[in-house]
Design a protein around this motif. Structure first.
Motif, PDB file in Angstrom:
ATOM      1  N   ASP A  80       0.841  -1.198   0.000  1.00 58.51           N
ATOM      2  CA  ASP A  80       0.000   0.000   0.000  1.00 58.51           C
ATOM      3  C   ASP A  80       0.878   1.251   0.000  1.00 58.51           C
ATOM      4  O   ASP A  80       0.724   2.144  -0.853  1.00 58.51           O
ATOM      5  CB  ASP A  80      -0.923  -0.037   1.222  1.00 58.51           C
ATOM      6  N   SER A  81       1.810   1.329   0.915  1.00 54.63           N
ATOM      7  CA  SER A  81       2.667   2.516   1.023  1.00 54.63           C
ATOM      8  C   SER A  81       3.568   2.676  -0.197  1.00 54.63           C
ATOM      9  O   SER A  81       3.904   3.802  -0.582  1.00 54.63           O
ATOM     10  CB  SER A  81       3.512   2.439   2.297  1.00 54.63           C
ATOM     11  N   TRP A  82       3.992   1.591  -0.803  1.00 56.90           N
ATOM     12  CA  TRP A  82       4.789   1.653  -2.032  1.00 56.90           C
ATOM     13  C   TRP A  82       4.026   2.401  -3.114  1.00 56.90           C
ATOM     14  O   TRP A  82       4.565   3.317  -3.753  1.00 56.90           O
ATOM     15  CB  TRP A  82       5.142   0.243  -2.479  1.00 56.90           C
ATOM     16  N   LEU A  83       2.765   2.041  -3.318  1.00 53.61           N
ATOM     17  CA  LEU A  83       1.982   2.628  -4.399  1.00 53.61           C
ATOM     18  C   LEU A  83       1.454   4.016  -4.067  1.00 53.61           C
ATOM     19  O   LEU A  83       1.453   4.909  -4.924  1.00 53.61           O
ATOM     20  CB  LEU A  83       0.815   1.698  -4.755  1.00 53.61           C
ATOM     21  N   THR A  84       0.970   4.189  -2.844  1.00 51.63           N
ATOM     22  CA  THR A  84       0.258   5.428  -2.520  1.00 51.63           C
ATOM     23  C   THR A  84       1.131   6.504  -1.882  1.00 51.63           C
ATOM     24  O   THR A  84       0.696   7.654  -1.788  1.00 51.63           O
ATOM     25  CB  THR A  84      -0.925   5.145  -1.573  1.00 51.63           C
ATOM     26  N   VAL A  85       2.344   6.141  -1.461  1.00 49.92           N
ATOM     27  CA  VAL A  85       3.240   7.134  -0.846  1.00 49.92           C
ATOM     28  C   VAL A  85       4.507   7.297  -1.679  1.00 49.92           C
ATOM     29  O   VAL A  85       4.775   8.371  -2.225  1.00 49.92           O
ATOM     30  CB  VAL A  85       3.594   6.745   0.598  1.00 49.92           C
ATOM     31  N   ASP A  86       5.293   6.223  -1.808  1.00 47.91           N
ATOM     32  CA  ASP A  86       6.597   6.342  -2.460  1.00 47.91           C
ATOM     33  C   ASP A  86       6.489   6.667  -3.946  1.00 47.91           C
ATOM     34  O   ASP A  86       7.140   7.598  -4.437  1.00 47.91           O
ATOM     35  CB  ASP A  86       7.400   5.052  -2.269  1.00 47.91           C
ATOM     36  N   VAL A  87       5.706   5.888  -4.677  1.00 45.64           N
ATOM     37  CA  VAL A  87       5.580   6.125  -6.117  1.00 45.64           C
ATOM     38  C   VAL A  87       4.933   7.477  -6.361  1.00 45.64           C
ATOM     39  O   VAL A  87       5.378   8.269  -7.207  1.00 45.64           O
ATOM     40  CB  VAL A  87       4.763   4.998  -6.783  1.00 45.64           C
ATOM     41  N   ARG A  88       3.899   7.767  -5.618  1.00 48.70           N
ATOM     42  CA  ARG A  88       3.171   9.030  -5.792  1.00 48.70           C
ATOM     43  C   ARG A  88       4.093  10.225  -5.560  1.00 48.70           C
ATOM     44  O   ARG A  88       4.128  11.162  -6.369  1.00 48.70           O
ATOM     45  CB  ARG A  88       1.987   9.066  -4.823  1.00 48.70           C
ATOM     46  N   GLN A  89       4.853  10.202  -4.456  1.00 53.28           N
ATOM     47  CA  GLN A  89       5.724  11.332  -4.152  1.00 53.28           C
ATOM     48  C   GLN A  89       6.867  11.451  -5.152  1.00 53.28           C
ATOM     49  O   GLN A  89       7.290  12.561  -5.502  1.00 53.28           O
ATOM     50  CB  GLN A  89       6.275  11.196  -2.733  1.00 53.28           C
ATOM     51  N   MET A  90       7.391  10.318  -5.625  1.00 53.52           N
ATOM     52  CA  MET A  90       8.464  10.368  -6.613  1.00 53.52           C
ATOM     53  C   MET A  90       8.002  11.085  -7.882  1.00 53.52           C
ATOM     54  O   MET A  90       8.749  11.876  -8.471  1.00 53.52           O
ATOM     55  CB  MET A  90       8.933   8.947  -6.944  1.00 53.52           C
ATOM     56  N   ILE A  91       6.791  10.836  -8.312  1.00 51.80           N
ATOM     57  CA  ILE A  91       6.274  11.502  -9.505  1.00 51.80           C
ATOM     58  C   ILE A  91       6.144  13.006  -9.265  1.00 51.80           C
ATOM     59  O   ILE A  91       6.525  13.828 -10.117  1.00 51.80           O
ATOM     60  CB  ILE A  91       4.918  10.897  -9.911  1.00 51.80           C
ATOM     61  N   VAL A  92       5.650  13.384  -8.108  1.00 47.41           N
ATOM     62  CA  VAL A  92       5.526  14.809  -7.770  1.00 47.41           C
ATOM     63  C   VAL A  92       6.900  15.475  -7.727  1.00 47.41           C
ATOM     64  O   VAL A  92       7.069  16.627  -8.153  1.00 47.41           O
ATOM     65  CB  VAL A  92       4.789  14.978  -6.426  1.00 47.41           C
ATOM     66  N   ASP A  93       7.908  14.753  -7.229  1.00 49.96           N
ATOM     67  CA  ASP A  93       9.257  15.302  -7.111  1.00 49.96           C
ATOM     68  C   ASP A  93       9.945  15.481  -8.459  1.00 49.96           C
ATOM     69  O   ASP A  93      10.825  16.344  -8.596  1.00 49.96           O
ATOM     70  CB  ASP A  93      10.130  14.389  -6.239  1.00 49.96           C
TER      71      ASP A  93
END
Length: 374
Positions: A217-230
Motif C-alpha cells: 500500500d505505502s509503495w503505491l500510494t506514498v513512495d511512487v506518488r511522491q516520486m512523480i511529484v518530485d
C-alpha cells in the motif's frame, strides 16, 4: 534476458526450428547400439515438445505481460528490502514534506513493444522499503511551451496478478491509444505511471501493508506518488490523482482510492472483485482480518458509519460474474460525495482478457477527464 523481450522470443523460435529440423536430418543416421539410438531419438522428441511449449508460453506471455523476468516466473525474485510497521496511515510517523526530493534518473523503457515515449526508473521506496521499476509516459502537451507552467493530473496503472508493470503499455497499448486523442483534445492530458506490483515471491500482495512482510500500500500510494511529484510537473492534490486497474489490479485500485481519499480522487476497476479471497494467492485474502479490512465494501461501510463518506468517484466495469456485481454492491452503498458508475460488459465481449480491457481505454480516460484537475 527478459521474458517479454524480442530477443527471448526470437531465441525460442530458433530453438523450435532446430527441434523440428534436427530429427529430420539425423533420425536415420544415428549410429550405435539400439538402446543408444532409442535414447537419442527420445531426447530429440522431448526437446521438440519443450521448445513448442516454450513458444506457446512466450506468445501468451507477450500478449498479456504476465511475467517480466525469470525471477517473477520462478518465484525467486523479491523486491522487499524492509517492511516496518507503518501504522494506519502507512507513513510510519514520517512526513513527506519534511524530506528532500527523491530525484530519479530515467531511461527509455527496455521493451520496444511498449511504444514510444515510455521511460523507466528503479525506485527505492524510502517509506515502504520496496525496490522496483516504475514506468512513466508523458502526454503530448507536457513539453509544449504553452503548457510550461501547467501541472498535469496523474493516473497510476495497475495490472492483474500475475502481471507485469509493462502490461498497460505493452498489452493494452494505453500510450498509443491515448496519445492521438490527447493531441486532438478529445481526451485530457494525463501523466501515466505504471509501478511494479509483483513485489513479493509467489504471492499477490492485495496492495496491503503487512508488518514484517510487505508494505505494498505505502509503495503505491506514498513512495511512487511522491516520486512523480518530485520529478515531474504533476499535481500534488487528491483532485489530480487517480488509479486504474484490471482483475487483481481493479481490486487494488478501488481499495486504495477508498482507503486514501486524501491522496486520490477517482479509480477505475475493470473486471475486478471486492473480496480479496477470490484471488487464491492473495495475502490479504488468506488473513481473516485483512480479508475484511481490505474489502472495498467494508471500507465504504465503515466510512459511511463514521459519517465520513469519502469524496471518491469510482468507475466499475465488468461482465456478469466478472466484476459487474462488485460494482453494483458498491453503488448500493455509495453516499454523497461518493459516486459509483457501473458499466456492464457483454459476456460475449471476450471474457477476462486484455483484449476486453484494451477496448475500454478511451472511454475510461474520457471519464477521468470529468473527475480530475491539473
Amino acid at each position: 534476458m527478459s521474458l517479454t523481450g524480442t530477443p527471448f522470443f526470437l531465441t525460442s523460435i530458433a530453438l523450435l526450428i532446430v527441434a523440428v529440423v534436427l530429427p529430420l536430418a539425423v533420425w536415420s543416421r544415428i549410429a550405435g547400439p539400439r538402446l543408444v539410438r532409442t535414447v537419442a531419438r527420445l531426447l530429440m522428441l522431448v526437446f521438440a515438445q519443450v521448445t513448442a511449449i516454450t513458444v506457446v508460453f512466450v506468445l501468451v506471455n507477450n500478449a498479456n505481460n504476465l511475467y517480466d523476468t525469470w525471477g517473477d516466473l520462478l518465484g525467486t525474485g523479491s523486491h522487499v528490502e524492509a517492511a516496518k510497521d507503518l501504522g494506519p496511515d502507512g507513513m510510519g510517523g514520517q512526513q513527506i514534506k519534511n524530506r528532500p526530493k527523491q530525484l530519479q534518473r530515467f531511461r527509455p523503457a527496455d521493451d520496444p513493444r511498449m511504444g514510444t515515449g515510455v521511460t523507466m526508473t528503479d525506485l527505492r521506496g524510502r517509506i515502504s522499503g520496496v525496490l522496483g521499476e516504475v514506468y512513466v509516459w508523458l502526454p503530448p502537451q507536457y513539453n509544449d511551451p504553452a503548457y510550461r507552467n501547467k501541472k498535469f493530473p496523474v493516473v497510476e496503472l495497475l495490472p492483474g496478478y500475475p502481471g507485469s508493470s509493462k502490461a498497460w503499455f505493452g498489452s493494452l497499448h494505453v500510450g498509443e491509444q491515448l496519445g492521438p486523442l490527447m493531441q486532438r483534445g478529445t481526451v485530457k492530458p494525463f501523466i501515466l505511471v505504471a509501478p511494479r506490483t509483483n513485489i513479493l515471491t509467489g504471492a499477490d500482495t492485495g496492495c496491503v501493508n503487512i508488518p514484517g512482510k510487505v508494505n505494498a500500500d505505502s509503495w503505491l500510494t506514498v513512495d511512487v506518488r511522491q516520486m512523480i511529484v518530485d520529478n515531474f510537473r504533476a499535481g500534488d492534490k487528491p483532485d489530480s490523482w487517480a488509479l486504474a486497474g484490471y482483475s487483481a489490479g481493479a481490486h487494488c485500485a478501488t481499495k486504495l482510492a477508498l482507503s486514501h481519499p486524501d491522496r486520490y480522487r477517482a479509480a477505475v476497476a475493470m473486471s475486478g472483485y471486492n473480496d480479496p479471497a477470490l484471488e487464491p494467492d492473495s495475502l490479504a485474502g488468506k488473513d481473516p482480518k485483512l480479508r475484511i479490512e481490505s474489502n472495498p465494501m467494508h471500507i465504504l461501510k465503515s466510512a459511511n458509519a463514521a459519517g465520513r463518506p469519502p469524496r471518491t468517484a469510482l468507475y466499475v466495469s465488468g461482465a456478469a460474474g466478472d466484476g459487474y456485481q462488485a460494482g453494483i454492491g458498491l453503488r448500493q452503498l455509495a453516499k454523497r460525495p461518493t459516486t459509483v458508475t457501473v458499466q456492464q460488459i457483454s459476456a460475449l465481449a471476450g471474457g477476462h482478457t486484455t483484449a476486453v480491457w484494451r477496448q475500454q481505454v478511451p472511454e475510461i480516460f474520457r471519464w477521468f477527464g470529468t473527475q480530475l484537475r491539473g
